[in-house]
Design a protein around this motif. Structure first.
Motif, PDB file in Angstrom:
ATOM      1  N   ASP A  60      47.090 -14.061 -16.199  1.00  0.00           N
ATOM      2  CA  ASP A  60      46.694 -14.001 -17.146  1.00  0.00           C
ATOM      3  C   ASP A  60      47.379 -13.476 -18.759  1.00  0.00           C
ATOM      4  O   ASP A  60      47.849 -13.671 -19.652  1.00  0.00           O
ATOM      5  N   ARG A  63      50.942 -11.167 -18.367  1.00  0.00           N
ATOM      6  CA  ARG A  63      51.251 -12.500 -19.107  1.00  0.00           C
ATOM      7  C   ARG A  63      51.967 -12.706 -20.193  1.00  0.00           C
ATOM      8  O   ARG A  63      52.836 -13.246 -21.491  1.00  0.00           O
ATOM      9  N   GLU A 139      54.816 -13.928 -10.836  1.00  0.00           N
ATOM     10  CA  GLU A 139      54.535 -15.528 -11.386  1.00  0.00           C
ATOM     11  C   GLU A 139      54.660 -16.489  -9.981  1.00  0.00           C
ATOM     12  O   GLU A 139      55.403 -15.785  -8.471  1.00  0.00           O
TER      13      GLU A 139
END
Length: 198
Positions: A60, A63, A139
């Motif tokens: 996370d 990203r 992803e």
């Protein structure tokens, strides 16, 4: 039914039954087995969940600090060297690209691009917060696979370590029990020998 000296009778829960032949080391070994199994299950579960959470948080964060940037191929992909290891597993090629950083400066570098890309084609690359080329963050299914594998791996390693520790403790208990049996036999052996020869 007779049993050999030192062998455990095939009776469930025999270590907890009222039995003059049951020693404290037998009870200790039984509790050790239970404690080892419970600890292996509990600790491996907690460790696996913690590892999966840590990997998920790391992805996370990655990203969050990675952004897609348009770039232009400086060379034909077929003329570039093939990627030795593709994180996304799509068989891409490492080719030279040119992109513009957030501060407006132009940069060139090598990025993974489609194998059929041609010079002048626009491709998407990924930059970190400082405008440097980075690989695309995983992803969907790929991210889920990494999280799951991290959790399972850590859980198996943790459970294995606990079981190994329990096995070592059981071996030490059994060796101690054998030493006690030998010491007791040395005490009673003269009386037995005297009775048999008398």
């Amino acid at each position: 039914m007779a049993t050999t000296h030192g062998a455990s009778p095939k009776v469930p829960w025999w270590r907890w039954r009222s039995n003059p032949l049951c020693r404290r080391s037998d009870v200790a070994e039984a509790w050790l087995l239970i404690a080892t199994a419970v600890l292996a299950l509990v600790l491996s579960g907690f460790a696996g969940i913690a590892a999966a959470g840590a990997v998920g948080a790391s992805l996370d964060d990655r990203r969050e600090h990675t952004r897609p940037v348009p770039a232009v191929l400086v060379e034909n992909a077929r003329d570039a060297a093939p990627a030795p290891v593709s994180e996304s597993g799509d068989g891409g090629i490492w080719a030279e690209v040119r992109w513009t950083a957030p501060d407006g400066t132009r940069h060139t570098g090598r990025a993974e691009v489609p194998a059929d890309g041609k010079k002048g084609d626009e491709v998407t690359v990924f930059n970190d917060g400082k405008g440097r080329l980075v690989s695309a963050p995983p992803e969907g299914a790929e991210a889920g696979f990494q999280i799951t594998m991290a959790g399972l791996t850590v859980a198996l390693v943790t459970g294995g370590m606990v079981l190994l520790g329990g096995w070592v403790a059981r071996v030490r208990l059994r060796l101690r029990r054998l030493d006690l049996w030998e010491a007791e036999w040395r005490q009673v052996e003269p009386a037995w020998r005297k009775r048999m020869t008398g």
